[in-house]
Design a protein around this motif. Structure first.
Motif, mmCIF file in Angstrom:
data_model
loop_
_atom_site.group_PDB
_atom_site.id
_atom_site.type_symbol
_atom_site.label_atom_id
_atom_site.label_comp_id
_atom_site.label_asym_id
_atom_site.label_seq_id
_atom_site.Cartn_x
_atom_site.Cartn_y
_atom_site.Cartn_z
ATOM 1 N N PRO A 123 -9.348 5.659 40.463
ATOM 2 C CA PRO A 123 -10.490 5.605 41.385
ATOM 3 C C PRO A 123 -11.488 4.535 40.962
ATOM 4 O O PRO A 123 -11.698 4.303 39.769
ATOM 5 N N PRO A 124 -12.105 3.849 41.897
ATOM 6 C CA PRO A 124 -13.115 2.848 41.549
ATOM 7 C C PRO A 124 -14.304 3.495 40.840
ATOM 8 O O PRO A 124 -14.472 4.725 40.866
ATOM 9 N N GLN A 125 -15.113 2.667 40.215
ATOM 10 C CA GLN A 125 -16.356 3.166 39.631
ATOM 11 C C GLN A 125 -17.214 3.781 40.742
ATOM 12 O O GLN A 125 -17.072 3.450 41.921
ATOM 13 N N LEU A 126 -18.102 4.696 40.357
ATOM 14 C CA LEU A 126 -18.873 5.446 41.343
ATOM 15 C C LEU A 126 -19.679 4.526 42.263
ATOM 16 O O LEU A 126 -19.760 4.766 43.473
ATOM 17 N N ALA A 127 -20.265 3.501 41.700
ATOM 18 C CA ALA A 127 -21.070 2.595 42.513
ATOM 19 C C ALA A 127 -20.235 1.935 43.598
ATOM 20 O O ALA A 127 -20.692 1.751 44.734
ATOM 21 N N GLU A 128 -18.984 1.595 43.252
ATOM 22 C CA GLU A 128 -18.103 0.982 44.240
ATOM 23 C C GLU A 128 -17.689 1.984 45.306
ATOM 24 O O GLU A 128 -17.599 1.654 46.490
ATOM 25 N N GLN A 129 -17.412 3.229 44.861
ATOM 26 C CA GLN A 129 -17.062 4.264 45.838
ATOM 27 C C GLN A 129 -18.196 4.493 46.837
ATOM 28 O O GLN A 129 -17.962 4.716 48.025
ATOM 29 N N LEU A 130 -19.423 4.421 46.336
ATOM 30 C CA LEU A 130 -20.593 4.671 47.182
ATOM 31 C C LEU A 130 -21.063 3.414 47.921
ATOM 32 O O LEU A 130 -21.990 3.488 48.728
ATOM 33 N N ARG A 131 -20.402 2.282 47.602
ATOM 34 C CA ARG A 131 -20.739 1.004 48.246
ATOM 35 C C ARG A 131 -22.229 0.681 48.109
ATOM 36 O O ARG A 131 -22.918 0.366 49.077
ATOM 37 N N GLU A 138 -26.333 -0.641 39.321
ATOM 38 C CA GLU A 138 -26.445 -0.710 37.867
ATOM 39 C C GLU A 138 -27.107 0.516 37.260
ATOM 40 O O GLU A 138 -27.090 0.695 36.040
ATOM 41 N N TYR A 139 -27.661 1.381 38.088
ATOM 42 C CA TYR A 139 -28.282 2.612 37.595
ATOM 43 C C TYR A 139 -27.372 3.829 37.754
ATOM 44 O O TYR A 139 -27.750 4.940 37.392
ATOM 45 N N VAL A 140 -26.181 3.627 38.309
ATOM 46 C CA VAL A 140 -25.231 4.717 38.516
ATOM 47 C C VAL A 140 -24.274 4.761 37.323
ATOM 48 O O VAL A 140 -23.849 3.704 36.833
ATOM 49 N N PRO A 141 -23.934 5.960 36.807
ATOM 50 C CA PRO A 141 -23.042 6.051 35.642
ATOM 51 C C PRO A 141 -21.730 5.300 35.860
ATOM 52 O O PRO A 141 -21.133 5.353 36.934
ATOM 53 N N SER A 142 -21.299 4.614 34.809
ATOM 54 C CA SER A 142 -20.042 3.867 34.834
ATOM 55 C C SER A 142 -19.330 4.102 33.504
ATOM 56 O O SER A 142 -19.965 4.054 32.446
ATOM 57 N N PHE A 143 -18.034 4.371 33.535
ATOM 58 C CA PHE A 143 -17.292 4.598 32.297
ATOM 59 C C PHE A 143 -15.827 4.268 32.505
ATOM 60 O O PHE A 143 -15.314 4.288 33.625
ATOM 61 N N ARG A 144 -15.168 3.966 31.406
ATOM 62 C CA ARG A 144 -13.744 3.663 31.438
ATOM 63 C C ARG A 144 -12.962 4.943 31.207
ATOM 64 O O ARG A 144 -13.262 5.712 30.293
#
Length: 275
Positions: A123-131, A138-144
């Motif tokens: 699944p894409p990072q959350l920011a990408e999912q939420l467009r 840059e303020y939305v959690p991102s992790f590998r």
């Protein structure tokens, strides 16, 4: 089991696997999950010390997804699981009255063991999912995250591995194969498990049980008698420990004992057959 978690992380290609002390790994029971829900939850949390610094531990959160479709929400589920792990640590600090200055959060890595039919797509990072626009993203959690999809792993990776957990996962590559192909692979995996030393008896039992349950879910009912015969043939070679004897049961007997409701609710492996 620690041995199975180690095998999974090796298959995922994590670069720090050899830095973890799997001999002292322990499962973590999250108090934030109600006991009535535990058999429905397919995720697993373990803690493993670092070899060079045993006082430091790393949380390993694994989501075992057995459904026949992809799971686009996997990243949010993993994020929730990591949050629960940190919340559990906070609760433990409170129970032990740990001084504020001594409270050091542990790192938590997370990933998915996927055994569904469709090819896995991370699944894409959350920011990408939420467009989201860059200023907000840059303020939305991102992790590998890591993931293992055995059906898509090269055969040589599974067959030549020194990890018994990889041998088991090789069965998922032939889950839909013709009868003789699957049965030959099934016997081969159990034969190979029977060669493990006595000290790995618990892992033998767990992996043989997962193979049994996997065959029940993924193969036609007409094959169950043959599969049970293979298990009965090979079981005497396993250590004669009470905890291993469940492997000698036929698939039908096992499911009658555990309750057919789990099999009727969906195409998922029961929690008892987890890692």
């Amino acid at each position: 089991l620690p041995e199975n978690v180690r095998g999974l992380l090796k298959l995922a290609g994590l670069p720090f696997v050899e830095e973890l002390d799997f001999a002292n790994m322990r499962p973590v029971k999250l108090s934030t999950i109600h006991d009535n829900l535990r058999e429905e939850i397919q995720d697993v949390l373990h803690e493993a010390p670092l070899r060079v610094a045993p006082e430091r531990t790393i949380g390993i959160y694994i989501l075992a997804e057995h459904s026949s479709t992809k799971m686009p929400t996997a990243r949010t589920v993993l994020l929730r699981g990591m949050g629960n792990a940190w919340l559990e640590q906070e609760l433990e600090w409170e129970r032990q009255d740990t001084a504020r200055g001594e409270r050091r959060p542990k790192p938590v890595v997370s990933g998915v063991l996927y055994t569904g039919d469709d090819p896995w797509e991370e699944p894409p990072q959350l920011a990408e999912q939420l467009r989201l626009p860059t200023g907000i993203a840059e303020y939305v959690p991102s992790f590998r995250m890591f993931y293992v999809d055995p059906a898509r792993l090269p055969e040589q990776v599974l067959s030549l591995s020194d990890e018994p957990f990889a041998w088991l996962l090789s069965l998922f590559k032939v889950a839909k194969a013709p009868r003789e192909v699957f049965l030959t692979a099934f016997r081969g995996v159990l034969e190979r498990l029977s060669t493990l030393p006595h000290r790995l008896a618990r892992q033998q039992k767990r992996l043989a049980l997962i193979a049994d349950v996997m065959a029940y879910h993924r193969r036609p009912p007409a094959e169950r008698e043959t599969i049970s015969g293979i298990i009965s043939d090979i079981t005497p070679r396993l250590p004669a420990l009470e905890e291993v004897n469940v492997v000698a049961q036929t698939i039908v007997e096992y499911y009658l004992e555990q309750g057919l409701q789990q099999g009727r609710r969906g195409r998922r492996l029961p929690a008892q057959a987890g890692l």
